[in-house]
Design an enzyme around this catalytic site. Structure first.
Site, short mmCIF file in Angstrom:
data_model
loop_
_atom_site.label_atom_id
_atom_site.label_comp_id
_atom_site.label_asym_id
_atom_site.label_seq_id
_atom_site.Cartn_x
_atom_site.Cartn_y
_atom_site.Cartn_z
N SER A 48 0.81 -1.21 0.00
CA SER A 48 0.00 0.00 0.00
C SER A 48 0.85 1.27 0.00
O SER A 48 1.53 1.55 -0.98
CB SER A 48 -0.96 -0.04 1.20
OG SER A 48 -1.90 0.99 1.15
N ASP A 90 9.82 5.61 -10.10
CA ASP A 90 9.29 6.27 -11.30
C ASP A 90 10.03 7.55 -11.64
O ASP A 90 10.21 7.90 -12.82
CB ASP A 90 7.80 6.57 -11.14
CG ASP A 90 6.93 5.36 -11.43
OD1 ASP A 90 7.49 4.31 -11.81
OD2 ASP A 90 5.69 5.46 -11.28
N LYS A 146 -0.58 -4.22 -3.27
CA LYS A 146 -1.86 -3.67 -2.80
C LYS A 146 -1.98 -2.23 -3.29
O LYS A 146 -1.48 -1.30 -2.68
CB LYS A 146 -1.98 -3.70 -1.28
CG LYS A 146 -3.30 -3.13 -0.77
CD LYS A 146 -3.32 -3.02 0.74
CE LYS A 146 -4.64 -2.41 1.21
NZ LYS A 146 -4.84 -1.02 0.80
#
Length: 550
Positions: free
Chosen positions: A291, A302, A316
């Site tokens: 999460s 990224d 998740k």
């Protein structure tokens, strides 16, 4: 009947939420019909079932069974669980900071929060809680020690504990306080220039704690940072956004959520000026990083802001919101999915075929979609975040698993601490060969037998050979092989001495120095920490990884 009506209404609300997933013009009749069936069934059970039923328990079971068919994160909280829910989201409660476990009918202190009233009062890990404010837990099996120890701040609770090495009960008065379970249980310097922050949760103060640690370590000369989110199950989204913001520029996109209720869809950006956008960064991840942990690690990846080391994260990527229900109950319901800056979703694709623990196994390549980081590195969606530098999961031997599951490391640590009131600092502590031999001798009359993987494989081979009528031909050879490969506890205690000794040392250190001491001890053998330190010694390799030219 009034109480039953309240419970039934709560259940009706829950079922109604599930049905409103469909268009009202298609499902209105189905909603009314099924709600009527449920209410009628409940009334008939209550009136005619041979034994008295417990409305609370039965309703909760039916709700949990319904929600189990959705995903592991849509949960119902009954009225008596609301305090636990608040503790989970805020990390704070009023009590003494001792975590109790029931071991063979005894209430044992399993863990103590550092700086808590329990630590200040001298409660030890391993103490058996015998009485709380005069309530004898050995005779009152219905008493809940956790609830008895909670109460108003500045009130006093009187404990009577049985301690290893003490002939009589030890009594102590502990003043209850607001206990805060920290998000950052440890931070410090791994070397002259490498800092380390252990982030274990994402409750309301997570970003503040990480920022405090970051600034303090920079003040100590930190030039490179290891951020550890292994074993971190996640938490509050806003804290994940703020933690990312410490390392990426203001207004940079962090995460977006998309779901059925379009007005709830939102893109979150970094709201403030960062602390440091240049410091070399390694993020440690594993299969239990979930999460919010995956948002932080995925965003760092990224933007090519740092290197991820470890194992693929949990997967998740679901957003939950809490809805208030009637009679002070709550529903935590999944409403959307997370998408990180590259555009990928970290959610594991198929929850209809999940493992028993809720995790999802290997995602087929055909189901993955490729995305690119800011520097053009290829990354994939659909099943967690893949590390840039993968490491193997450290597997424990059967004898270590057995000693741990039987509580023998824990029990011997109690004995050792009783006989050694002081030990060396965590970073230096080590058992001598003679002390290890004392542990081996202590194990002589303890039950901890086990079956190794080789023995399990041999058993399957024998069963297959008998089934296919080959066993008679290989019986003698098989018997000789089985004799050679059958484990010996005495042999294993010698063969795996190094690993067993380290586990025992770690247990002893955690009893004396709690979480911080255990963390410092583990640094010696932690493969991901070692990999991070090795990478920081080879900065050209670090840069190549971020550029995609490794």
């Amino acid at each position: 009947m009034k109480h039953l009506r309240k419970i039934t209404l709560a259940a009706v609300c829950m079922i109604g939420i599930g049905f409103f997933a469909f268009r009202p013009d298609e499902r209105f009749f189905e909603i009314a019909r099924n709600l009527d069936i449920y209410a009628t069934l409940f009334k008939e059970l209550n009136r005619y079932y041979v034994d008295e039923i417990n409305p609370n328990r039965l309703t909760k079971m039916s709700i949990e069974s319904m929600l189990k068919n959705l995903d592991p994160y849509t949960n119902f909280y009954a009225e008596d669980e609301i305090e636990d829910y608040r503790t989970m989201t805020t990390g704070q409660y009023t009590g003494i900071g001792a975590i109790i476990t029931n071991n063979k009918g005894k209430n044992i202190v399993y863990s103590i929060i550092e700086g808590s009233p329990a630590e200040k009062a001298g409660v030890h890990i391993g103490d058996e809680i015998v009485k709380i404010d005069g309530v004898d837990l050995t005779t009152r099996k219905d008493a809940n020690p956790d609830k008895l120890m909670k109460g108003q701040a500045n009130s006093t609770v009187k404990l009577a504990v049985r301690r290893v090495g003490s002939p009589s009960l030890v009594e102590m008065n502990v003043t209850r306080e607001f206990v805060k379970t920290g998000n950052v249980p440890y931070y410090g310097m791994l070397s002259d220039e490498v800092g380390y922050i252990d982030l274990k949760d994402f409750n309301q103060t997570a970003a503040r704690e990480v920022k405090t640690a970051l600034v303090e370590l920079k003040g100590k000369g930190m030039k490179k940072l290891v951020l550890d989110v292994r074993e971190n199950p996640g938490g509050l989204l806003d804290q994940a956004v703020l933690i990312c913001n410490l390392f990426i520029p203001k207004d940079a996109e962090v995460v977006s959520n998309r779901g059925k209720v379009t007005e709830w869809n939102k893109t979150y950006t970094a709201p403030m000026a960062p602390v440091d956008t240049e410091i070399p960064l390694v993020v440690l991840v594993n299969g239990r990083s979930a999460s919010a942990s995956e948002i932080v690690s995925g965003v760092i990846q990224d933007y090519d802001r740092g290197v991820l080391i470890g194992q693929r994260t949990y997967g998740k990527g679901l957003v939950q919101t809490t809805r208030d229900l009637s009679y002070n109950t709550k529903l935590k319901v999944t409403v959307a999915k997370y998408y990180i800056p590259s555009g990928r979703c970290i959610q594991a694709i198929d929850y209809s075929h999940r493992n028993a623990d809720g995790s999802v196994g290997k995602i087929p390549d055909s189901l993955k979609v490729a995305f690119k980081t800011r520097n053009g590195r290829v990354v994939y969606d659909g099943g967690g975040v893949e590390p840039d530098v993968p490491t193997d999961v450290v597997s424990r031997t059967s004898i270590i698993n057995s000693l741990g599951s039987k509580g023998l490391f824990f029990d011997y640590a109690l004995k050792y601490r009783a006989e050694h009131p002081t030990i060396k600092p965590a970073k230096e502590f080590e058992l001598s060969d003679a002390e290890y031999q004392s542990f081996v001798t202590w194990l002589k009359d303890k039950e901890y037998d086990y079956t190794t993987q080789v023995e399990r494989d041999l058993g399957e081979l024998e069963a297959s050979a008998k089934k296919e009528k080959y066993f008679d031909a290989i019986q003698e050879q098989f018997k000789a092989l089985k004799t050679k490969l059958t484990h010996s506890k005495d042999t294993d205690l010698v063969s795996f001495k190094k690993d067993i000794k380290q586990m025992l040392e770690r247990e002893i250190v955690s009893h004396v120095y709690l979480q911080k001491g255990e963390r410092e001890f583990v640094f010696r053998t932690d493969p991901e920490v070692k990999s991070a330190l090795d990478l920081f010694k080879d900065m050209p390799r670090y840069e190549k990884i971020l550029k995609g030219t490794k």
